[in-house]
Design a protein around this motif. Structure first.
Motif, PDB file in Angstrom:
ATOM      1  N   CYS A  73       0.648  -1.145   0.007  1.00 18.83           N
ATOM      2  CA  CYS A  73       0.051   0.037   0.005  1.00 18.83           C
ATOM      3  C   CYS A  73       0.685   1.222   0.020  1.00 18.83           C
ATOM      4  O   CYS A  73       2.080   1.361   0.275  1.00 18.83           O
ATOM      5  CB  CYS A  73      -0.931  -0.075   1.318  1.00 18.83           C
ATOM      6  SG  CYS A  73      -1.975   1.332   1.596  1.00 18.83           S
ATOM      7  N   CYS A  89      -5.908   2.783  -2.636  1.00 22.87           N
ATOM      8  CA  CYS A  89      -5.587   2.022  -1.258  1.00 22.87           C
ATOM      9  C   CYS A  89      -6.730   2.435  -0.233  1.00 22.87           C
ATOM     10  O   CYS A  89      -7.363   1.621   0.375  1.00 22.87           O
ATOM     11  CB  CYS A  89      -4.151   2.255  -0.820  1.00 22.87           C
ATOM     12  SG  CYS A  89      -2.870   1.680  -1.664  1.00 22.87           S
ATOM     13  N   HIS A  90      -7.174   3.784  -0.565  1.00 21.98           N
ATOM     14  CA  HIS A  90      -8.291   4.042   0.300  1.00 21.98           C
ATOM     15  C   HIS A  90      -9.517   3.317  -0.098  1.00 21.98           C
ATOM     16  O   HIS A  90     -10.154   2.690   1.022  1.00 21.98           O
ATOM     17  CB  HIS A  90      -8.569   5.590   0.299  1.00 21.98           C
ATOM     18  CG  HIS A  90      -9.632   5.987   1.130  1.00 21.98           C
ATOM     19  ND1 HIS A  90     -10.667   6.658   0.413  1.00 21.98           N
ATOM     20  CD2 HIS A  90      -9.960   5.963   2.503  1.00 21.98           C
ATOM     21  CE1 HIS A  90     -11.535   6.941   1.551  1.00 21.98           C
ATOM     22  NE2 HIS A  90     -11.137   6.641   2.724  1.00 21.98           N
ATOM     23  N   LEU A 144      -9.617  -0.236   1.782  1.00 20.47           N
ATOM     24  CA  LEU A 144      -9.695  -0.293   2.990  1.00 20.47           C
ATOM     25  C   LEU A 144     -11.421  -1.219   3.235  1.00 20.47           C
ATOM     26  O   LEU A 144     -11.412  -2.085   4.367  1.00 20.47           O
ATOM     27  CB  LEU A 144     -10.033   0.902   3.796  1.00 20.47           C
ATOM     28  CG  LEU A 144      -8.641   1.594   3.983  1.00 20.47           C
ATOM     29  CD1 LEU A 144      -8.872   2.835   4.738  1.00 20.47           C
ATOM     30  CD2 LEU A 144      -7.826   0.739   4.889  1.00 20.47           C
ATOM     31  N   ASP A 145     -12.391  -0.956   2.266  1.00 20.59           N
ATOM     32  CA  ASP A 145     -13.484  -1.764   2.551  1.00 20.59           C
ATOM     33  C   ASP A 145     -13.298  -3.314   2.514  1.00 20.59           C
ATOM     34  O   ASP A 145     -13.921  -3.901   3.182  1.00 20.59           O
ATOM     35  CB  ASP A 145     -14.640  -1.257   1.602  1.00 20.59           C
ATOM     36  CG  ASP A 145     -15.073   0.150   1.638  1.00 20.59           C
ATOM     37  OD1 ASP A 145     -15.085   0.693   2.631  1.00 20.59           O
ATOM     38  OD2 ASP A 145     -15.699   0.580   0.506  1.00 20.59           O
ATOM     39  N   HIS A 147     -11.591  -4.329   5.577  1.00 23.46           N
ATOM     40  CA  HIS A 147     -12.480  -4.231   6.970  1.00 23.46           C
ATOM     41  C   HIS A 147     -13.406  -5.747   6.813  1.00 23.46           C
ATOM     42  O   HIS A 147     -13.609  -6.164   7.823  1.00 23.46           O
ATOM     43  CB  HIS A 147     -13.454  -3.011   6.868  1.00 23.46           C
ATOM     44  CG  HIS A 147     -12.581  -1.803   7.103  1.00 23.46           C
ATOM     45  ND1 HIS A 147     -13.031  -0.442   6.606  1.00 23.46           N
ATOM     46  CD2 HIS A 147     -11.582  -1.646   7.757  1.00 23.46           C
ATOM     47  CE1 HIS A 147     -12.434   0.404   7.102  1.00 23.46           C
ATOM     48  NE2 HIS A 147     -11.375  -0.370   7.897  1.00 23.46           N
ATOM     49  N   TRP A 197      -2.738   0.537  12.238  1.00 25.91           N
ATOM     50  CA  TRP A 197      -3.846   0.646  11.324  1.00 25.91           C
ATOM     51  C   TRP A 197      -4.663   1.746  11.457  1.00 25.91           C
ATOM     52  O   TRP A 197      -5.255   2.245  10.361  1.00 25.91           O
ATOM     53  CB  TRP A 197      -4.856  -0.622  11.487  1.00 25.91           C
ATOM     54  CG  TRP A 197      -3.904  -1.643  10.513  1.00 25.91           C
ATOM     55  CD1 TRP A 197      -3.213  -2.772  11.048  1.00 25.91           C
ATOM     56  CD2 TRP A 197      -4.002  -1.770   9.288  1.00 25.91           C
ATOM     57  NE1 TRP A 197      -3.025  -3.442   9.868  1.00 25.91           N
ATOM     58  CE2 TRP A 197      -3.204  -2.842   8.780  1.00 25.91           C
ATOM     59  CE3 TRP A 197      -4.430  -1.067   8.180  1.00 25.91           C
ATOM     60  CZ2 TRP A 197      -3.283  -3.271   7.618  1.00 25.91           C
ATOM     61  CZ3 TRP A 197      -4.465  -1.562   6.763  1.00 25.91           C
ATOM     62  CH2 TRP A 197      -3.522  -2.649   6.608  1.00 25.91           C
ATOM     63  N   ALA A 198      -4.944   2.402  12.615  1.00 24.46           N
ATOM     64  CA  ALA A 198      -5.890   3.541  12.873  1.00 24.46           C
ATOM     65  C   ALA A 198      -5.074   4.614  11.918  1.00 24.46           C
ATOM     66  O   ALA A 198      -5.811   5.409  11.533  1.00 24.46           O
ATOM     67  CB  ALA A 198      -5.846   3.900  14.416  1.00 24.46           C
ATOM     68  N   GLU A 226      -5.509   4.160   8.052  1.00 22.65           N
ATOM     69  CA  GLU A 226      -6.685   4.458   7.768  1.00 22.65           C
ATOM     70  C   GLU A 226      -7.152   6.049   7.540  1.00 22.65           C
ATOM     71  O   GLU A 226      -7.815   6.696   6.754  1.00 22.65           O
ATOM     72  CB  GLU A 226      -7.897   3.661   8.675  1.00 22.65           C
ATOM     73  CG  GLU A 226      -7.611   2.248   8.332  1.00 22.65           C
ATOM     74  CD  GLU A 226      -8.796   1.393   8.709  1.00 22.65           C
ATOM     75  OE1 GLU A 226      -9.909   1.974   8.973  1.00 22.65           O
ATOM     76  OE2 GLU A 226      -8.640   0.073   8.922  1.00 22.65           O
ATOM     77  N   LEU A 282      -5.028   7.673   4.917  1.00 26.54           N
ATOM     78  CA  LEU A 282      -5.760   7.115   3.529  1.00 26.54           C
ATOM     79  C   LEU A 282      -7.035   8.062   3.118  1.00 26.54           C
ATOM     80  O   LEU A 282      -7.474   8.289   2.059  1.00 26.54           O
ATOM     81  CB  LEU A 282      -6.110   5.648   3.516  1.00 26.54           C
ATOM     82  CG  LEU A 282      -4.752   4.935   3.145  1.00 26.54           C
ATOM     83  CD1 LEU A 282      -4.966   3.459   3.242  1.00 26.54           C
ATOM     84  CD2 LEU A 282      -4.240   5.125   1.704  1.00 26.54           C
ATOM     85  N   ALA A 283      -7.740   8.328   4.205  1.00 25.62           N
ATOM     86  CA  ALA A 283      -9.140   9.048   4.161  1.00 25.62           C
ATOM     87  C   ALA A 283      -8.937  10.385   3.763  1.00 25.62           C
ATOM     88  O   ALA A 283      -9.910  11.178   3.249  1.00 25.62           O
ATOM     89  CB  ALA A 283      -9.879   9.134   5.383  1.00 25.62           C
TER      90      ALA A 283
END
Length: 173
Positions: A19, A26-27, A30-31, A34, A76-77, A80, A83-84
């Protein structure tokens, strides 16, 4: 001690996610991450691997910052959250990386120092070199059970393919 070829793996199945944090694809991926976490829990270990692309000015710094977040227990937090905001990273660069650290109550001063002293460069370089060696050309790219799946062009059907491989590996076949 004897080993049975058909025995289920001793530990979780490993899914490597190559990533880069300035990559909108890459954003979107994330779906899938998850959904895979929800389905497999601790039977699937999802490992972030860095593959910063030269076309993205702040991707290398973001990878280093992500490693600092791992050290501070929020890998990871942090990934994410960055990436947002890929577009904002493109315009604000390292200032955004420090803002995200503050938002997650991490030690932003330590992030700043880490980016200056380059303590995580070797980790990022090693990931990038390994990625190139196994044929990663874009992000996201997944590696599971020795198989490389390229999500940079299209992510359609990738999660199903990852689940198929994970199910097979977890069944010990």
């Amino acid at each position: 001690m004897t080993h049975s070829a058909s025995a289920a793996p001793a530990g979780p199945v490993v899914l490597e996610v190559w990533c880069e944090l300035q990559c909108p694809d890459c954003h979107r991926a994330l779906d899938d991450v998850h959904a895979l976490r929800a389905r497999y829990g601790d039977r699937l270990e999802i490992v972030l691997r860095h593959f910063p692309l030269e076309k993205h000015k702040y991707a290398f710094a973001a990878a280093q910052a992500a490693e600092e977040a791992v050290e501070q227990g929020q890998g990871w937090a942090y990934v994410e959250a960055v990436l947002a905001r890929t577009a904002e990273l493109g315009s604000r660069g390292e200032a955004l990386l420090l803002d995200v650290a503050r938002e997650l109550s991490l030690d932003a001063d330590e992030f700043d120092t880490a980016l200056i002293d380059g303590r995580h460069i070797l980790t990022v370089d090693a990931d990038q070199a390994e990625g190139k060696a196994i044929g990663v050309t874009g992000t996201p790219t997944y590696v599971i059970g020795g198989e490389r799946l390229d999500g940079g062009k299209s992510q359609d059907g990738l999660r199903a393919r990852i689940e198929e491989i994970a199910d097979r590996l977890l069944a010990g076949n």
